[in-house]
Design a protein around this motif. Structure first.
Motif, PDB file in Angstrom:
ATOM      1  N   GLN A  43       2.299   1.727  -3.421  1.00  0.00           N
ATOM      2  CA  GLN A  43       1.287   2.197  -4.362  1.00  0.00           C
ATOM      3  C   GLN A  43       1.066   3.705  -4.214  1.00  0.00           C
ATOM      4  O   GLN A  43       0.972   4.432  -5.214  1.00  0.00           O
ATOM      5  CB  GLN A  43      -0.023   1.451  -4.138  1.00  0.00           C
ATOM      6  N   ASN A  44       0.992   4.182  -2.978  1.00  0.00           N
ATOM      7  CA  ASN A  44       0.782   5.613  -2.743  1.00  0.00           C
ATOM      8  C   ASN A  44       1.976   6.448  -3.196  1.00  0.00           C
ATOM      9  O   ASN A  44       1.817   7.508  -3.799  1.00  0.00           O
ATOM     10  CB  ASN A  44       0.499   5.875  -1.271  1.00  0.00           C
ATOM     11  N   ALA A  64       1.927   6.662  -6.929  1.00  0.00           N
ATOM     12  CA  ALA A  64       0.864   7.555  -7.413  1.00  0.00           C
ATOM     13  C   ALA A  64       1.273   9.015  -7.337  1.00  0.00           C
ATOM     14  O   ALA A  64       0.866   9.829  -8.169  1.00  0.00           O
ATOM     15  CB  ALA A  64      -0.416   7.320  -6.606  1.00  0.00           C
ATOM     16  N   HIS A  65       2.097   9.356  -6.343  1.00  0.00           N
ATOM     17  CA  HIS A  65       2.522  10.744  -6.173  1.00  0.00           C
ATOM     18  C   HIS A  65       3.871  11.036  -6.832  1.00  0.00           C
ATOM     19  O   HIS A  65       4.411  12.131  -6.678  1.00  0.00           O
ATOM     20  CB  HIS A  65       2.595  11.088  -4.684  1.00  0.00           C
ATOM     21  N   ALA A  78       0.829  -1.206   0.000  1.00  0.00           N
ATOM     22  CA  ALA A  78       0.000   0.000   0.000  1.00  0.00           C
ATOM     23  C   ALA A  78       0.865   1.257   0.000  1.00  0.00           C
ATOM     24  O   ALA A  78       0.571   2.238  -0.705  1.00  0.00           O
ATOM     25  CB  ALA A  78      -0.936   0.001   1.202  1.00  0.00           C
ATOM     26  N   VAL A  79       1.941   1.245   0.780  1.00  0.00           N
ATOM     27  CA  VAL A  79       2.868   2.379   0.817  1.00  0.00           C
ATOM     28  C   VAL A  79       3.486   2.588  -0.561  1.00  0.00           C
ATOM     29  O   VAL A  79       3.547   3.712  -1.080  1.00  0.00           O
ATOM     30  CB  VAL A  79       3.957   2.157   1.883  1.00  0.00           C
TER      31      VAL A  79
END
Length: 260
Positions: free
Chosen positions: A239-240, A243-244, A236-237
């Motif tokens: 992926q975030n 995304a940024h 999850a980390v």
């Protein structure tokens, strides 16, 4: 990035107000280009080519009550020192966040009391003029953002950034247009709505608070280590961060490093 909104705040005399990144940690070269080149040219074109009045985003207040009062306008005979102030510098606002990512961002706030068709027209003209300047300066913009990115990601680079901020004013009072609103029936519901009187635009001298300055500085590390308790959290980390557009590497084996 252009962030399109409408505003129903103070009764000012502008068809549209705007802002760029307000966080003082935005690279000064990005801020200078956005304020002094892009928006300065757009502002002139909006008046000359489209006959729209635009200005830096803000709301009316009094100088002695900046933090807890937002006025629709000023009462007749009000002799208190008047002010026009922008919103705050936190990165949760889109333009501030994008500016901190070394990119050029513009907030657009069409005046809500303007008729819907006119709001569409002024927003369209504003975006058109931004794109006109960007198209004419594309190579320079790309060169600027690449150069700033390279300096920020250089191995071993250390710097201090602000962690606390305060609102700052222009060096001298500026004439800001005070407007007026009336009432008319909504064309669909028939209920009374507030409408902008486009003829009302009275220049009124006041203190303009349109930027922030850092009051406390701290040294910022060039990179961080993030420890994830489970593979699911690690995914999850990742992926975030992806995304940024944040660069990172995943380490799956034990290593020994020097850290602060």
């Amino acid at each position: 990035m252009v962030d399109l909104h409408t505003t129903n705040g103070s009764y000012h005399g502008y068809h549209l107000t705007y802002a760029t990144s307000l966080n003082p940690n935005t690279d000064a070269r990005i801020d200078t280009f956005a304020r002094d080149q892009l928006l300065a040219r757009v502002r002139g074109a909006m008046a000359a080519r489209h006959q729209f009045r635009v200005y830096d985003y803000g709301n009316f207040s009094h100088v002695d009550r900046l933090t807890d009062e937002e006025l629709e306008g000023f009462a007749p005979g009000d002799t208190r020192q008047k002010a026009w102030r922008t919103f705050d510098e936190r990165p949760r606002f889109g333009t501030n966040y994008v500016g901190l990512r070394n990119r050029i961002a513009v907030l657009s706030e069409a005046y809500s009391y303007l008729a819907f068709e006119r709001r569409v027209k002024v927003t369209e003209a504003f975006v058109e003029e931004i794109m006109r300047v960007v198209a004419a300066n594309g190579a320079a913009i790309r060169s600027l953002t690449r150069r700033v990115d390279a300096e920020w990601t250089r191995t071993g680079a250390t710097r201090e950034l602000g962690v606390a901020f305060e609102l700052h004013a222009q060096s001298k009072p500026i004439d800001v247009l005070v407007g007026a609103v009336g009432r008319a029936p909504d064309p669909r519901s028939g209920k009374p709505i507030r409408t902008m009187d486009e003829r009302a635009a009275t220049p009124t001298s006041m203190t303009v608070y349109d930027r922030f300055a850092a009051t406390t500085m701290r040294r910022v590390p060039s990179e961080y280590i993030v420890r994830s308790p489970t593979p699911e959290v690690a995914a999850a980390v990742a992926q975030n961060l992806t995304a940024h557009g944040v660069r990172f590497e995943r380490t799956r084996v034990a290593t020994r490093r020097s850290v602060d």
